[in-house]
Design a protein around this motif. Structure first.
Motif, PDB file in Angstrom:
ATOM      1  N   LYS A 230       0.847  -1.187   0.000  1.00 12.46           N
ATOM      2  CA  LYS A 230       0.000   0.000   0.000  1.00 12.46           C
ATOM      3  C   LYS A 230       0.881   1.235   0.000  1.00 12.46           C
ATOM      4  O   LYS A 230       1.977   1.234   0.560  1.00 12.46           O
ATOM      5  CB  LYS A 230      -0.911   0.011   1.222  1.00 12.46           C
ATOM      6  CG  LYS A 230      -1.868  -1.146   1.283  1.00 12.46           C
ATOM      7  CD  LYS A 230      -2.944  -1.004   0.250  1.00 12.46           C
ATOM      8  CE  LYS A 230      -3.984  -2.091   0.416  1.00 12.46           C
ATOM      9  NZ  LYS A 230      -5.131  -1.885  -0.419  1.00 12.46           N
TER      10      LYS A 230
ATOM     11  N   CYS B  99      -2.193   6.867  -4.469  1.00 12.53           N
ATOM     12  CA  CYS B  99      -2.005   6.578  -3.040  1.00 12.53           C
ATOM     13  C   CYS B  99      -3.213   5.866  -2.447  1.00 12.53           C
ATOM     14  O   CYS B  99      -4.326   5.947  -2.965  1.00 12.53           O
ATOM     15  CB  CYS B  99      -1.669   7.845  -2.260  1.00 12.53           C
ATOM     16  SG  CYS B  99      -3.056   8.926  -1.870  1.00 12.53           S
ATOM     17  N   ASP B 100      -2.943   5.180  -1.330  1.00 10.50           N
ATOM     18  CA  ASP B 100      -3.983   4.474  -0.584  1.00 10.50           C
ATOM     19  C   ASP B 100      -4.335   5.189   0.709  1.00 10.50           C
ATOM     20  O   ASP B 100      -5.329   4.854   1.360  1.00 10.50           O
ATOM     21  CB  ASP B 100      -3.515   3.049  -0.277  1.00 10.50           C
ATOM     22  CG  ASP B 100      -3.244   2.266  -1.553  1.00 10.50           C
ATOM     23  OD1 ASP B 100      -4.207   2.025  -2.306  1.00 10.50           O
ATOM     24  OD2 ASP B 100      -2.067   1.923  -1.808  1.00 10.50           O
ATOM     25  N   ALA B 101      -3.510   6.146   1.113  1.00 13.13           N
ATOM     26  CA  ALA B 101      -3.759   6.996   2.284  1.00 13.13           C
ATOM     27  C   ALA B 101      -2.898   8.240   2.123  1.00 13.13           C
ATOM     28  O   ALA B 101      -1.928   8.249   1.353  1.00 13.13           O
ATOM     29  CB  ALA B 101      -3.425   6.276   3.583  1.00 13.13           C
TER      30      ALA B 101
ATOM     31  N   CYS C 250      -9.654  14.766  -9.683  1.00 10.88           N
ATOM     32  CA  CYS C 250      -9.812  13.617  -8.787  1.00 10.88           C
ATOM     33  C   CYS C 250     -11.231  13.473  -8.242  1.00 10.88           C
ATOM     34  O   CYS C 250     -11.517  12.514  -7.516  1.00 10.88           O
ATOM     35  CB  CYS C 250      -8.836  13.731  -7.616  1.00 10.88           C
ATOM     36  SG  CYS C 250      -7.111  13.611  -8.112  1.00 10.88           S
TER      37      CYS C 250
ATOM     38  N   LEU D  97     -11.732   9.340  -5.216  1.00 13.89           N
ATOM     39  CA  LEU D  97     -10.987   9.037  -3.988  1.00 13.89           C
ATOM     40  C   LEU D  97     -11.895   8.957  -2.766  1.00 13.89           C
ATOM     41  O   LEU D  97     -11.471   9.248  -1.650  1.00 13.89           O
ATOM     42  CB  LEU D  97      -9.907  10.115  -3.765  1.00 13.89           C
ATOM     43  CG  LEU D  97      -8.854  10.209  -4.859  1.00 13.89           C
ATOM     44  CD1 LEU D  97      -8.024  11.482  -4.708  1.00 13.89           C
ATOM     45  CD2 LEU D  97      -7.958   8.989  -4.824  1.00 13.89           C
TER      46      LEU D  97
ATOM     47  N   LEU E 207     -10.886   7.912   0.992  1.00  6.87           N
ATOM     48  CA  LEU E 207      -9.427   7.866   1.129  1.00  6.87           C
ATOM     49  C   LEU E 207      -9.069   8.254   2.561  1.00  6.87           C
ATOM     50  O   LEU E 207      -9.452   9.324   3.041  1.00  6.87           O
ATOM     51  CB  LEU E 207      -8.760   8.843   0.144  1.00  6.87           C
ATOM     52  CG  LEU E 207      -7.231   8.869   0.197  1.00  6.87           C
ATOM     53  CD1 LEU E 207      -6.666   7.612  -0.467  1.00  6.87           C
ATOM     54  CD2 LEU E 207      -6.690  10.104  -0.501  1.00  6.87           C
TER      55      LEU E 207
ATOM     56  N   TYR F 146      -7.088   9.830   5.540  1.00 11.10           N
ATOM     57  CA  TYR F 146      -6.128  10.928   5.613  1.00 11.10           C
ATOM     58  C   TYR F 146      -6.003  11.417   7.052  1.00 11.10           C
ATOM     59  O   TYR F 146      -6.858  11.157   7.901  1.00 11.10           O
ATOM     60  CB  TYR F 146      -6.535  12.082   4.690  1.00 11.10           C
ATOM     61  CG  TYR F 146      -7.534  13.033   5.302  1.00 11.10           C
ATOM     62  CD1 TYR F 146      -7.104  14.218   5.899  1.00 11.10           C
ATOM     63  CD2 TYR F 146      -8.888  12.743   5.317  1.00 11.10           C
ATOM     64  CE1 TYR F 146      -8.023  15.084   6.491  1.00 11.10           C
ATOM     65  CE2 TYR F 146      -9.803  13.601   5.897  1.00 11.10           C
ATOM     66  CZ  TYR F 146      -9.362  14.766   6.481  1.00 11.10           C
ATOM     67  OH  TYR F 146     -10.260  15.615   7.083  1.00 11.10           O
TER      68      TYR F 146
ATOM     69  N   TRP G 105     -12.954  12.261   1.407  1.00 13.39           N
ATOM     70  CA  TRP G 105     -11.954  11.551   2.200  1.00 13.39           C
ATOM     71  C   TRP G 105     -12.464  11.281   3.604  1.00 13.39           C
ATOM     72  O   TRP G 105     -13.410  11.904   4.069  1.00 13.39           O
ATOM     73  CB  TRP G 105     -10.668  12.359   2.293  1.00 13.39           C
ATOM     74  CG  TRP G 105     -10.006  12.640   0.984  1.00 13.39           C
ATOM     75  CD1 TRP G 105     -10.237  12.020  -0.214  1.00 13.39           C
ATOM     76  CD2 TRP G 105      -9.008  13.624   0.734  1.00 13.39           C
ATOM     77  NE1 TRP G 105      -9.432  12.559  -1.187  1.00 13.39           N
ATOM     78  CE2 TRP G 105      -8.668  13.546  -0.634  1.00 13.39           C
ATOM     79  CE3 TRP G 105      -8.371  14.551   1.529  1.00 13.39           C
ATOM     80  CZ2 TRP G 105      -7.707  14.361  -1.208  1.00 13.39           C
ATOM     81  CZ3 TRP G 105      -7.413  15.370   0.961  1.00 13.39           C
ATOM     82  CH2 TRP G 105      -7.078  15.271  -0.394  1.00 13.39           C
TER      83      TRP G 105
END
Length: 154
Positions: A5, A53-55, A82, A86, A89, A91, A117
């Protein structure tokens, strides 16, 4: 074996304080071998980085009770390309604040909601001087997000 990841750290620093916090976040994240940590200055990060990205960990100084212009620029350049891609996501945020830092966090959270997110940790706000304790907090933040990602918690 599954692909590692990817944790993206996007930050801006001018005086160097947020840079020190970012270094600590990255140190902590890189303790988790199962997660790849990519670090970008806000002006250098873009759509491709975000989509890969995954995070995400976002770092900013507090400027006039707000996030840095560089981080805002990152949002401006990535939001529409984006949009809708996402959702959820994970964060978290870290802030170097000359005042109380809450304005910067509040505005980042507002924009993050627009992306869809999901906040997965309390913001780390370092007020005034960057102390050893503050650096430890940032290392723990980086390690926690990378660990959660590696373990599939988020």
């Amino acid at each position: 074996m599954s692909e590692r990841k990817r944790l993206l750290v996007v930050y801006h620093t001018q005086s160097g304080n947020t840079g020190r916090l970012a270094e600590a976040v990255v140190r902590g994240a890189r303790r988790v071998a199962e997660t790849e940590t990519v670090v970008k200055r806000a002006f250098d990060a873009g759509v491709d980085d975000l989509l890969a990205c995954d995070a995400l960990l976002l770092g900013t100084p507090e400027n006039f009770g707000y996030m840095s212009g560089a981080l805002k620029d990152f949002f401006d350049r990535t939001y529409y390309p984006c949009e809708g891609k996402l959702t959820a996501l994970p964060y978290a945020v870290f802030v170097s604040a000359g005042n109380d830092g809450t304005g910067a966090v509040r505005e980042i959270e507002r924009i993050a909601r627009g992306y869809g997110w999901k906040a997965v940790a309390e913001a780390v706000i370092v007020r005034k001087l960057v102390t050893d304790d503050a650096l430890v907090q940032c290392e723990e933040l980086g390690e926690a997000i990378a660990s959660g990602l590696a373990l599939g918690i988020f």
